[in-house]
Design an enzyme around this catalytic site. Structure first.
Site, PDB file in Angstrom:
ATOM      1  N   ASP A   1       0.830  -1.207   0.000  1.00 36.17           N
ATOM      2  CA  ASP A   1       0.000   0.000   0.000  1.00 36.17           C
ATOM      3  C   ASP A   1       0.858   1.247   0.000  1.00 36.17           C
ATOM      4  O   ASP A   1       1.797   1.375   0.819  1.00 36.17           O
ATOM      5  CB  ASP A   1      -0.855   0.035   1.283  1.00 36.17           C
ATOM      6  CG  ASP A   1      -2.242  -0.533   1.075  1.00 36.17           C
ATOM      7  OD1 ASP A   1      -2.766  -0.436  -0.051  1.00 36.17           O
ATOM      8  OD2 ASP A   1      -2.804  -1.070   2.055  1.00 36.17           O
TER       9      ASP A   1
ATOM     10  N   GLU B   1      -5.627   3.883  -3.158  1.00 31.60           N
ATOM     11  CA  GLU B   1      -7.062   3.997  -2.915  1.00 31.60           C
ATOM     12  C   GLU B   1      -7.639   5.172  -3.696  1.00 31.60           C
ATOM     13  O   GLU B   1      -7.100   6.280  -3.621  1.00 31.60           O
ATOM     14  CB  GLU B   1      -7.320   4.221  -1.416  1.00 31.60           C
ATOM     15  CG  GLU B   1      -6.916   3.049  -0.551  1.00 31.60           C
ATOM     16  CD  GLU B   1      -7.266   3.246   0.927  1.00 31.60           C
ATOM     17  OE1 GLU B   1      -7.920   4.261   1.275  1.00 31.60           O
ATOM     18  OE2 GLU B   1      -6.878   2.381   1.730  1.00 31.60           O
TER      19      GLU B   1
ATOM     20  N   GLU C   1     -13.914  -2.956  -1.580  1.00 21.62           N
ATOM     21  CA  GLU C   1     -14.115  -3.146  -0.132  1.00 21.62           C
ATOM     22  C   GLU C   1     -15.514  -2.719   0.281  1.00 21.62           C
ATOM     23  O   GLU C   1     -15.957  -1.598   0.005  1.00 21.62           O
ATOM     24  CB  GLU C   1     -13.048  -2.345   0.645  1.00 21.62           C
ATOM     25  CG  GLU C   1     -13.204  -2.498   2.160  1.00 21.62           C
ATOM     26  CD  GLU C   1     -11.979  -2.099   2.962  1.00 21.62           C
ATOM     27  OE1 GLU C   1     -10.916  -1.813   2.374  1.00 21.62           O
ATOM     28  OE2 GLU C   1     -12.095  -2.083   4.210  1.00 21.62           O
TER      29      GLU C   1
HETATM   30  O1  KIV Z   1      -4.562  -2.379   4.283  1.00 21.13           O
HETATM   31  C1  KIV Z   1      -5.237  -3.391   4.059  1.00 21.13           C
HETATM   32  O2  KIV Z   1      -5.164  -4.406   4.768  1.00 21.13           O
HETATM   33  C2  KIV Z   1      -6.129  -3.374   2.914  1.00 21.13           C
HETATM   34  C3  KIV Z   1      -7.075  -4.520   2.760  1.00 21.13           C
HETATM   35  C4  KIV Z   1      -8.165  -4.375   3.730  1.00 21.13           C
HETATM   36  C5  KIV Z   1      -7.564  -4.647   1.382  1.00 21.13           C
HETATM   37  O3  KIV Z   1      -6.118  -2.450   2.148  1.00 21.13           O
END
Ligand code: KIV
Length: 272
Positions: free
Chosen positions: A91, A123, A190
């Site tokens: 991420d 995101e 999500e």
């Molecule tokens: O950070 C995370 O764990 C996520 C998942 C919930 C998809 O983005």
């Protein structure tokens, strides 16, 4: 040099798209450290997500907002050292990609270069179009994330199901279409209605990965601490717990304390 053949064929962004065309569901799970990533990879999970949920489950923050790019790189490097088979996606944390495409590219490059990860996740939809384009143009694979996007929690004000209304559902479908056209290899959906997941999954050729998105997604993702029951107080409807590690570990640790206090541990065999 070892001549032993590797037992696993590595999962790539291309294999995920092929899995969708072949009707094979994709498994994805989070991991944030070396030991957990070893277990998750050995269990043949296809994609390991170094999620910014590390902010919650590893650091104890209420939201995903506080985690920094340096901290994400630290977690991702630990995971990469453990993984032999899975595709590792990391991420981009809050504040590292939304406001400026150049900064987005710098952040993505740092993740790829400093951790050795295989792809990044971001995101949002139309609002981050230029950032996504810039990252993709540098040859970095991007996974999108639509529906409930926890980095925008203060905008939503709640973690309830998203896109129940037609207008929001329509925007989500347009965003998903845009992410595919830009060149993203997959999209996380999500906490949205299962019927909307079905529509999006049918509309796209790239795979959708659901979390609280129902059975029609091309794959599923969970947070490993939730699946194993370490986070025993978090109980959303979409979560299936496969064990109760909070209780099992708690019992093991209580037994250790008891054994130390009673001088049962260590015994003759457990000393030099
Ligand atoms: O950070 C995370 O764990 C996520 C998942 C919930 C998809 O983005």
């Amino acid at each position: 040099m070892s001549t032993a053949k590797k037992e696993y064929k590595r999962v790539t962004v291309k294999s995920l798209v092929d899995m969708k065309s072949n009707g094979e569901k994709i498994s994805m799970l989070t991991a944030y450290d070396y030991s957990m990533a070893k277990i998750v990879d050995a269990a043949k999970v296809d994609v390991i997500l170094v999620g910014d949920s590390a902010s919650n489950v590893m650091a104890g923050h209420e939201t995903t907002l506080p985690i920094t790019l340096d901290q994400m790189i630290y977690h991702a490097s630990s995971v990469i050292r453990a993984v032999e088979r899975a595709l590792v996606v990391v991420d981009l944390p809050f504040g590292s990609y939304r406001s400026d495409p150049k900064e987005a590219l710098r952040s993505a490059i740092r993740i790829m270069k400093e951790s050795g990860a295989h792809a990044v996740k971001v995101e949002g939809g139309m609002e981050i179009k230029e950032s996504v384009k810039r990252i993709l143009a540098a040859g970095i694979p991007v996974m999108g994330h639509l529906g409930l996007t926890p980095q925008s929690i203060y905008k939503f004000g709640t973690y309830t199901v998203r896109a129940k209304e037609e207008e929001e559902a329509q925007k989500l479908m347009e965003d998903a279409d845009m992410l595919e056209k830009l060149g993203c290899f997959s999209v996380v959906l999500e906490k949205i209605p299962a019927t909307l997941t079905k529509k999006v999954s049918e509309q796209l050729t790239i795979p959708t990965i659901g979390i609280g998105g129902g059975k029609y997604a091309d794959g599923q993702v969970l947070v490993v601490h939730d699946l194993t029951g370490m986070t025993h107080e978090f109980n959303p409807r979409f979560l299936r717990r496969y064990m109760n590690l909070y209780e099992e570990m708690g019992n093991a640790i209580s037994n250790y304390v008891k054994d130390v206090k009673s001088m049962d541990f260590p015994n003759e065999e457990e000393q030099y």
